[in-house]
Motif scaffolding. Structure first.
Motif, PDB file in Angstrom:
ATOM      1  N   PRO A  29      15.061  27.385   0.011  1.00  0.00           N
ATOM      2  CA  PRO A  29      16.528  27.388   0.139  1.00  0.00           C
ATOM      3  C   PRO A  29      17.260  27.317  -1.205  1.00  0.00           C
ATOM      4  O   PRO A  29      18.340  27.899  -1.345  1.00  0.00           O
ATOM      5  N   ALA A  30      16.702  26.654  -2.192  1.00  0.00           N
ATOM      6  CA  ALA A  30      17.363  26.580  -3.498  1.00  0.00           C
ATOM      7  C   ALA A  30      17.376  27.952  -4.171  1.00  0.00           C
ATOM      8  O   ALA A  30      18.398  28.379  -4.713  1.00  0.00           O
ATOM      9  N   VAL A  31      16.255  28.650  -4.144  1.00  0.00           N
ATOM     10  CA  VAL A  31      16.161  29.976  -4.760  1.00  0.00           C
ATOM     11  C   VAL A  31      17.080  30.966  -4.038  1.00  0.00           C
ATOM     12  O   VAL A  31      17.717  31.814  -4.657  1.00  0.00           O
ATOM     13  N   MET A  32      17.165  30.848  -2.734  1.00  0.00           N
ATOM     14  CA  MET A  32      17.900  31.820  -1.923  1.00  0.00           C
ATOM     15  C   MET A  32      19.335  31.387  -1.605  1.00  0.00           C
ATOM     16  O   MET A  32      19.999  31.980  -0.759  1.00  0.00           O
ATOM     17  N   GLU A  33      19.826  30.377  -2.306  1.00  0.00           N
ATOM     18  CA  GLU A  33      21.165  29.843  -2.038  1.00  0.00           C
ATOM     19  C   GLU A  33      22.243  30.922  -2.057  1.00  0.00           C
ATOM     20  O   GLU A  33      23.209  30.866  -1.292  1.00  0.00           O
ATOM     21  N   HIS A  34      22.136  31.912  -2.929  1.00  0.00           N
ATOM     22  CA  HIS A  34      23.169  32.931  -3.092  1.00  0.00           C
ATOM     23  C   HIS A  34      22.810  34.240  -2.391  1.00  0.00           C
ATOM     24  O   HIS A  34      23.361  35.290  -2.714  1.00  0.00           O
ATOM     25  N   PHE A  35      21.891  34.164  -1.444  1.00  0.00           N
ATOM     26  CA  PHE A  35      21.494  35.315  -0.634  1.00  0.00           C
ATOM     27  C   PHE A  35      21.799  34.989   0.828  1.00  0.00           C
ATOM     28  O   PHE A  35      21.819  33.816   1.211  1.00  0.00           O
ATOM     29  N   PRO A  36      21.983  36.001   1.652  1.00  0.00           N
ATOM     30  CA  PRO A  36      22.386  35.748   3.036  1.00  0.00           C
ATOM     31  C   PRO A  36      21.389  34.956   3.874  1.00  0.00           C
ATOM     32  O   PRO A  36      21.785  34.272   4.815  1.00  0.00           O
ATOM     33  N   ALA A  37      20.090  35.057   3.556  1.00  0.00           N
ATOM     34  CA  ALA A  37      19.098  34.385   4.405  1.00  0.00           C
ATOM     35  C   ALA A  37      17.794  34.198   3.652  1.00  0.00           C
ATOM     36  O   ALA A  37      17.514  34.912   2.679  1.00  0.00           O
ATOM     37  N   LEU A  38      17.008  33.239   4.125  1.00  0.00           N
ATOM     38  CA  LEU A  38      15.635  33.106   3.647  1.00  0.00           C
ATOM     39  C   LEU A  38      14.851  34.306   4.180  1.00  0.00           C
ATOM     40  O   LEU A  38      15.224  34.901   5.192  1.00  0.00           O
ATOM     41  N   LEU A  39      13.762  34.643   3.511  1.00  0.00           N
ATOM     42  CA  LEU A  39      12.965  35.784   3.950  1.00  0.00           C
ATOM     43  C   LEU A  39      11.655  35.331   4.577  1.00  0.00           C
ATOM     44  O   LEU A  39      11.028  34.383   4.092  1.00  0.00           O
ATOM     45  N   THR A  40      11.243  36.020   5.601  1.00  0.00           N
ATOM     46  CA  THR A  40       9.924  35.789   6.189  1.00  0.00           C
ATOM     47  C   THR A  40       8.872  36.339   5.250  1.00  0.00           C
ATOM     48  O   THR A  40       9.176  37.125   4.340  1.00  0.00           O
ATOM     49  N   ARG A  41       7.641  35.968   5.477  1.00  0.00           N
ATOM     50  CA  ARG A  41       6.545  36.501   4.654  1.00  0.00           C
ATOM     51  C   ARG A  41       6.497  38.024   4.779  1.00  0.00           C
ATOM     52  O   ARG A  41       6.347  38.731   3.786  1.00  0.00           O
ATOM     53  N   ALA A  42       6.649  38.548   5.980  1.00  0.00           N
ATOM     54  CA  ALA A  42       6.593  39.995   6.179  1.00  0.00           C
ATOM     55  C   ALA A  42       7.723  40.701   5.413  1.00  0.00           C
ATOM     56  O   ALA A  42       7.490  41.723   4.757  1.00  0.00           O
ATOM     57  N   ALA A  43       8.930  40.165   5.474  1.00  0.00           N
ATOM     58  CA  ALA A  43      10.060  40.762   4.760  1.00  0.00           C
ATOM     59  C   ALA A  43       9.852  40.693   3.253  1.00  0.00           C
ATOM     60  O   ALA A  43      10.141  41.646   2.527  1.00  0.00           O
ATOM     61  N   SER A  44       9.338  39.577   2.778  1.00  0.00           N
ATOM     62  CA  SER A  44       9.055  39.420   1.358  1.00  0.00           C
ATOM     63  C   SER A  44       7.994  40.427   0.900  1.00  0.00           C
ATOM     64  O   SER A  44       8.140  41.067  -0.146  1.00  0.00           O
ATOM     65  N   ASP A  45       6.935  40.572   1.682  1.00  0.00           N
ATOM     66  CA  ASP A  45       5.875  41.533   1.353  1.00  0.00           C
ATOM     67  C   ASP A  45       6.411  42.964   1.302  1.00  0.00           C
ATOM     68  O   ASP A  45       6.020  43.755   0.432  1.00  0.00           O
ATOM     69  N   GLU A  46       7.323  43.296   2.215  1.00  0.00           N
ATOM     70  CA  GLU A  46       7.923  44.633   2.217  1.00  0.00           C
ATOM     71  C   GLU A  46       8.698  44.883   0.936  1.00  0.00           C
ATOM     72  O   GLU A  46       8.684  45.993   0.393  1.00  0.00           O
ATOM     73  N   ILE A  47       9.377  43.855   0.440  1.00  0.00           N
ATOM     74  CA  ILE A  47      10.110  43.993  -0.820  1.00  0.00           C
ATOM     75  C   ILE A  47       9.148  44.291  -1.959  1.00  0.00           C
ATOM     76  O   ILE A  47       9.385  45.194  -2.767  1.00  0.00           O
ATOM     77  N   VAL A  48       8.052  43.549  -2.042  1.00  0.00           N
ATOM     78  CA  VAL A  48       7.075  43.801  -3.115  1.00  0.00           C
ATOM     79  C   VAL A  48       6.547  45.231  -3.007  1.00  0.00           C
ATOM     80  O   VAL A  48       6.433  45.934  -4.021  1.00  0.00           O
ATOM     81  N   ASP A  49       6.242  45.678  -1.807  1.00  0.00           N
ATOM     82  CA  ASP A  49       5.759  47.051  -1.632  1.00  0.00           C
ATOM     83  C   ASP A  49       6.775  48.062  -2.157  1.00  0.00           C
ATOM     84  O   ASP A  49       6.416  49.018  -2.860  1.00  0.00           O
ATOM     85  N   ARG A  50       8.056  47.854  -1.833  1.00  0.00           N
ATOM     86  CA  ARG A  50       9.108  48.772  -2.310  1.00  0.00           C
ATOM     87  C   ARG A  50       9.259  48.706  -3.833  1.00  0.00           C
ATOM     88  O   ARG A  50       9.445  49.731  -4.490  1.00  0.00           O
ATOM     89  N   LEU A  51       9.176  47.474  -4.393  1.00  0.00           N
ATOM     90  CA  LEU A  51       9.317  47.327  -5.841  1.00  0.00           C
ATOM     91  C   LEU A  51       8.175  48.007  -6.576  1.00  0.00           C
ATOM     92  O   LEU A  51       8.387  48.695  -7.583  1.00  0.00           O
ATOM     93  N   ARG A  52       6.954  47.836  -6.075  1.00  0.00           N
ATOM     94  CA  ARG A  52       5.795  48.502  -6.687  1.00  0.00           C
ATOM     95  C   ARG A  52       5.968  50.011  -6.664  1.00  0.00           C
ATOM     96  O   ARG A  52       5.709  50.701  -7.661  1.00  0.00           O
ATOM     97  N   SER A  53       6.387  50.524  -5.536  1.00  0.00           N
ATOM     98  CA  SER A  53       6.574  51.960  -5.375  1.00  0.00           C
ATOM     99  C   SER A  53       7.655  52.487  -6.321  1.00  0.00           C
ATOM    100  O   SER A  53       7.489  53.548  -6.940  1.00  0.00           O
ATOM    101  N   ALA A  54       8.760  51.763  -6.442  1.00  0.00           N
ATOM    102  CA  ALA A  54       9.843  52.184  -7.334  1.00  0.00           C
ATOM    103  C   ALA A  54       9.373  52.236  -8.782  1.00  0.00           C
ATOM    104  O   ALA A  54       9.711  53.164  -9.519  1.00  0.00           O
ATOM    105  N   ILE A  55       8.588  51.259  -9.192  1.00  0.00           N
ATOM    106  CA  ILE A  55       8.065  51.240 -10.555  1.00  0.00           C
ATOM    107  C   ILE A  55       7.119  52.423 -10.775  1.00  0.00           C
ATOM    108  O   ILE A  55       7.189  53.108 -11.806  1.00  0.00           O
TER     109      ILE A  55
END
Length: 182
Positions: A29-55
Motif C-alpha cells: 500500500p505504501a508503494v501504490m499510494e498514488h495509484f488507483p489500486a494494488l495489483l494482483t500477482r497476475a496483473a503485476s506479471d502481465e506488466i513485466v511481460d509488457r515491459l520486457r516486450s517493449a524493451i
C-alpha cells in the motif's frame, strides 16, 4: 539490449527472478499510494511481460533496477511511450517505481539521471515528460532534482479514472535536450 550503469545501480532488462519482488512492490500500500489500486500477482506479471516486450521492440522502456553491490532488485526506471489516452501525446515519458526499502537513498534520482542521459544521447530524443498525481510530492521532487520544469497549463485529468476520483488530477513536467545540457 541496453544496460545503463551508475555508481550504485544497474539498469537492465527484466529477469525471471524480478517477477516476485515486483509483485510484492505492487501489493504494498505504501508503494501504490498514488495509484488507483494494488495489483494482483497476475496483473503485476502481465506488466513485466509488457515491459520486457517493449524493451525488446524499442531498445528502451521501463528497465529493472538493481543495486550493483548486492544484486538486489529494487524497482524500475526508464523511458516509455505513454498510452494512447494520454492528453500530451506524442512523446516519451520518464518514470520510476521503487520498493519502499529503497526509498530515501537517492536511487530514483540516480536512475532517472541515467535514463535522461540515454534519452538525450543514444535515443536522440528532444524532449522527455513525466507525470504523476498532484499528491505525489516525492516523485515531483525527483522530477525537479533531474531538471524538469512544471507549467500548470500542462496539468491534466487522467481519462482512465472516473470524474471525482482523488487521483484523477495529474501534473506534467518536461525537460528538453537543451535544458538537460545546460
Amino acid at each position: 539490449m541496453t544496460e545503463l550503469t551508475t555508481e550504485r545501480l544497474l539498469i537492465r532488462q527484466w529477469q525471471d527472478a524480478d517477477y516476485e519482488p515486483f509483485a510484492a512492490m505492487n501489493a504494498d500500500p505504501a508503494v501504490m499510494e498514488h495509484f488507483p489500486a494494488l495489483l494482483t500477482r497476475a496483473a503485476s506479471d502481465e506488466i513485466v511481460d509488457r515491459l520486457r516486450s517493449a524493451i525488446d521492440r524499442r531498445g528502451f522502456g521501463f528497465w529493472a533496477v538493481e543495486i550493483v553491490q548486492t544484486g538486489r532488485f529494487i524497482g524500475f526506471t526508464g523511458l516509455s511511450v505513454p498510452s494512447p489516452e494520454a492528453p500530451f501525446r506524442p512523446g516519451v515519458e520518464i518514470g520510476w517505481r521503487l520498493a519502499k526499502q529503497a526509498w530515501g537513498h537517492g536511487y530514483a534520482t540516480e536512475a532517472a539521471q541515467a535514463s535522461l542521459a540515454y534519452a538525450f544521447g543514444s535515443a536522440g530524443l528532444d524532449e522527455v515528460m513525466s507525470f504523476t498525481t498532484t499528491t505525489n510530492k516525492p516523485s515531483q521532487r525527483v522530477m525537479e532534482r533531474i531538471g524538469m520544469t512544471h507549467n500548470e497549463t500542462d496539468d491534466f485529468d487522467d481519462p482512465r479514472l472516473p470524474i471525482g476520483h482523488p487521483l484523477r488530477r495529474h501534473v506534467l513536467y518536461r525537460i528538453t535536450r537543451a535544458q538537460w545540457q545546460a
